[in-house]
Design a protein around this motif. Sequence first.
Motif, mmCIF file in Angstrom:
data_model
loop_
_atom_site.group_PDB
_atom_site.id
_atom_site.type_symbol
_atom_site.label_atom_id
_atom_site.label_comp_id
_atom_site.label_asym_id
_atom_site.label_seq_id
_atom_site.Cartn_x
_atom_site.Cartn_y
_atom_site.Cartn_z
ATOM 1 N N ILE A 513 -2.235 5.875 44.547
ATOM 2 C CA ILE A 513 -3.500 6.960 44.371
ATOM 3 C C ILE A 513 -4.423 6.504 45.056
ATOM 4 N N ARG A 514 -4.754 5.211 44.692
ATOM 5 C CA ARG A 514 -6.221 4.885 45.618
ATOM 6 C C ARG A 514 -6.018 4.781 46.942
ATOM 7 N N MET A 516 -3.927 6.609 48.801
ATOM 8 C CA MET A 516 -3.827 8.383 49.504
ATOM 9 C C MET A 516 -5.305 8.760 49.373
ATOM 10 N N ALA A 517 -6.384 8.341 48.333
ATOM 11 C CA ALA A 517 -7.358 8.622 48.221
ATOM 12 C C ALA A 517 -8.313 8.300 49.906
ATOM 13 N N GLU A 518 -8.127 6.800 50.088
ATOM 14 C CA GLU A 518 -8.727 6.341 51.027
ATOM 15 C C GLU A 518 -8.294 6.767 52.460
ATOM 16 N N LYS A 519 -6.733 7.439 52.195
ATOM 17 C CA LYS A 519 -6.467 8.057 53.523
ATOM 18 C C LYS A 519 -6.945 9.310 53.905
ATOM 19 N N VAL A 520 -6.991 9.955 52.580
ATOM 20 C CA VAL A 520 -7.770 11.460 52.718
ATOM 21 C C VAL A 520 -8.985 11.198 53.231
ATOM 22 N N GLU A 521 -9.782 10.278 52.903
ATOM 23 C CA GLU A 521 -11.400 10.265 53.140
ATOM 24 C C GLU A 521 -11.356 9.845 54.804
ATOM 25 N N VAL A 603 -9.815 16.032 43.196
ATOM 26 C CA VAL A 603 -8.748 15.892 42.521
ATOM 27 C C VAL A 603 -8.441 14.531 42.224
ATOM 28 N N LEU A 604 -8.159 13.630 43.296
ATOM 29 C CA LEU A 604 -7.961 12.410 43.105
ATOM 30 C C LEU A 604 -8.920 11.494 42.511
ATOM 31 N N SER A 605 -10.262 11.842 42.613
ATOM 32 C CA SER A 605 -11.388 11.062 42.046
ATOM 33 C C SER A 605 -11.171 11.288 40.602
ATOM 34 N N GLU A 606 -10.878 12.629 40.081
ATOM 35 C CA GLU A 606 -10.670 12.888 38.748
ATOM 36 C C GLU A 606 -9.537 12.259 37.983
ATOM 37 N N ALA A 607 -8.374 12.302 38.827
ATOM 38 C CA ALA A 607 -7.323 11.627 38.188
ATOM 39 C C ALA A 607 -7.260 10.251 38.011
ATOM 40 N N PHE A 611 -5.618 7.754 35.005
ATOM 41 C CA PHE A 611 -4.606 6.970 35.125
ATOM 42 C C PHE A 611 -5.165 5.340 34.495
ATOM 43 N N GLN A 612 -6.459 5.372 34.633
ATOM 44 C CA GLN A 612 -6.952 4.139 34.180
ATOM 45 C C GLN A 612 -6.918 4.117 32.611
#
Length: 714
Positions: A513-514, A516-521, A603-607, A611-612
């Motif tokens: 997920i981390r 994926m968030a970086e790639k989306v940015e 959404v990834l920031s909220e998820a 997960f933590q």
Amino acid sequence: MKGTLSKAVSKLSKFWGKARDGVSATDMKRLGRQIGLQNPVRSVGTKLLLIFFASIVPLVLVIGIMSYQISKSVIKNKVADASQQTISQATDKVDFMLESMENITVQIMSDDAVADNMTKYKDKSLSQFDKLQTGQLVSNRLKSYTLSNNKIADINILPLSAESTESYRTATPAKDDVYKSDWFKKIVDGDGKAVWLPTKKSGYVSTPNSFAVARVLRNIKSSTVEGVLIVELKTNALKDALGVVSIGEGSEIAIVGKDNNIVFTEQGGEPETPYIIDVNANIAKTGETSSNFETEKDNESILAVYDPIARADWLLVGIIPVGELVKDASVIAKLTAGMVVLAIVLAVLVGIQVIRMIARPLVALRNLMTEGARGNLTVRTKETNRRDEIGQLSASFNEMMEQITALVSQTNASAQEVLQTAAELSEASKKTSISAKEIAVATEEIASGASSLAVEAERGSDLTGGIGVKVGHVVDANEIMETAAAEVQAASRKGADYMSELITKTGTTEDMIRAMAEKVEKLQESTSSIRKILDMLNNITKQTNILSLNATIEAARAGAAGKGFMVVADEIRKLADQSRQSIDVVAQITDRIQTEMKETVGVLSEAYPIFQEQIASVKNADDIFKQVQAQMDGFAGKLQEVTASVRELQDSQLVLSEAMSNVSAVAEQSSATSQEVASLSSEQLGISDGLVRLSGKLERLSDSLKESLSKFSI
């Protein structure tokens, strides 16, 4: 057939009444007196007589009726086939006659004199007198055909309509309704084809009570339609064509049309009236245009035979009463009645003879057996000289009576000896009974003490057995708990392994997920770059539009020389417009992608915090599973120690139970032995009493047997 059978049944009833009265008055009454019966019908002889009667007479009656029915069917079928052939031959004759009449109409159409004069009649320059003569010539020519053939009543030519004045006519119809009638329309619709018209009471043109053949008349020279040719025929023509046609006595021949109305009949049927049977209905039902069938008319069965007359579309029908066909078969019915009467006489005679040969000897033997049952053992039968079953039965009866006599004599002697033995046995039984009573009293006291000891030992054994059962239950419960603890321990280990694996997979998911968030940015940054490029392209497009506009202005100034350049400038402007539109579309798509990327990043920031938290929960669950596993290991060890102690207790209880069982067995054996001795003593006492009773009973039976044997006379 019904009348013949009724007479036969009446004769049979009278004969059977006489035979029954005769037998009842003589043999039956005499036989009844001999056997001592109030109702002679119950005797074997009467039953045999009835069996003979019931087996012979119905068989003969059934065979006779079947023979009559079969012969009736065969005769009817043969007559139907022969009648069908006769009708078919008559149909051929009628068809031949109709064909000859059709040929006459063809001859008239081919007649030159008729054709010429009818053509001349239409000449408008012809005077009225000449027309009259021309018409007379045609009429005379038609009359010549009438005179040359005695079947023809009249020949006429009518125009196609009542208003026609140019067409020649030989007669004026009585009514103009002729032109509106169905038969006239049928002729016109035939367009030159011969049309046969059924017999009509009022006739068609000039002759009443006639049938006709008609067709549209064409001039063979000019091929024009001159009118309608109608040849009226006498009904005797059909009679002459049929000739002498008969399918049997009482038969009737007729010709009917498709509407089932009479065309011709010799039996007085009126034309244009329905025939007595509907043959066309049978054709519609069976589909057979030439056949025969049986029907009912006025409660009488009628056989109808029919065949089609092809040229006129009529039917030649022949009918005959079925009773006339099968009247010769009545001889079989009379013969059947005679055979039934003969069978009755034969059955009665055979029955009487059977009564004399079987019933009378059986009655005599029954009377002798009745005397023997009353005690007279001296009776004997004299029918032993016969060699049949009656003689064998008589010999067996005499032998049986001899053996019974010998048995009664021997039994009488034995009864005397039994009576003496019974008296001696009774005295000895009384002495034995007194001794058995004394032994029984002593044995009962010994058995009472042994029973008390056995009861106490049995109670101790029961208590020991109860303890053993409970200890066994405890052992079983410990084993179940041990098994359950092992299963729980294994499940705890398996859950801990699953939790460790879940922690590993959750960490992997977090990393994915981390990333994926970086790639989306990064992708969002790329879309921003695309947006800048699109802005630059948009500016280039605007500059291109300005340049194309300037080029257009310069080309306009150049006049004719700048027209080609003006076209090029216009095309460049169009390309610039298209490029601008495409850039706008790409910009819209880029904006939409950028918006969706922002939503995905949100959404990834909220998820990620969720997960933590999930990872922390999984780690806590793993710690709990490890604690449960440690406690279950300690519980399983303690449970094994308890199980070992219970097993030692169970072994000690088994030793105690075995000892108590031995004590109880010894006590029970002693008690059983004492009870067995007491039982034997009681049984001996009972036997002694029984011997006393049996001795008395034997003495009484001996007296009764002696009294019974005194009834027989030897």
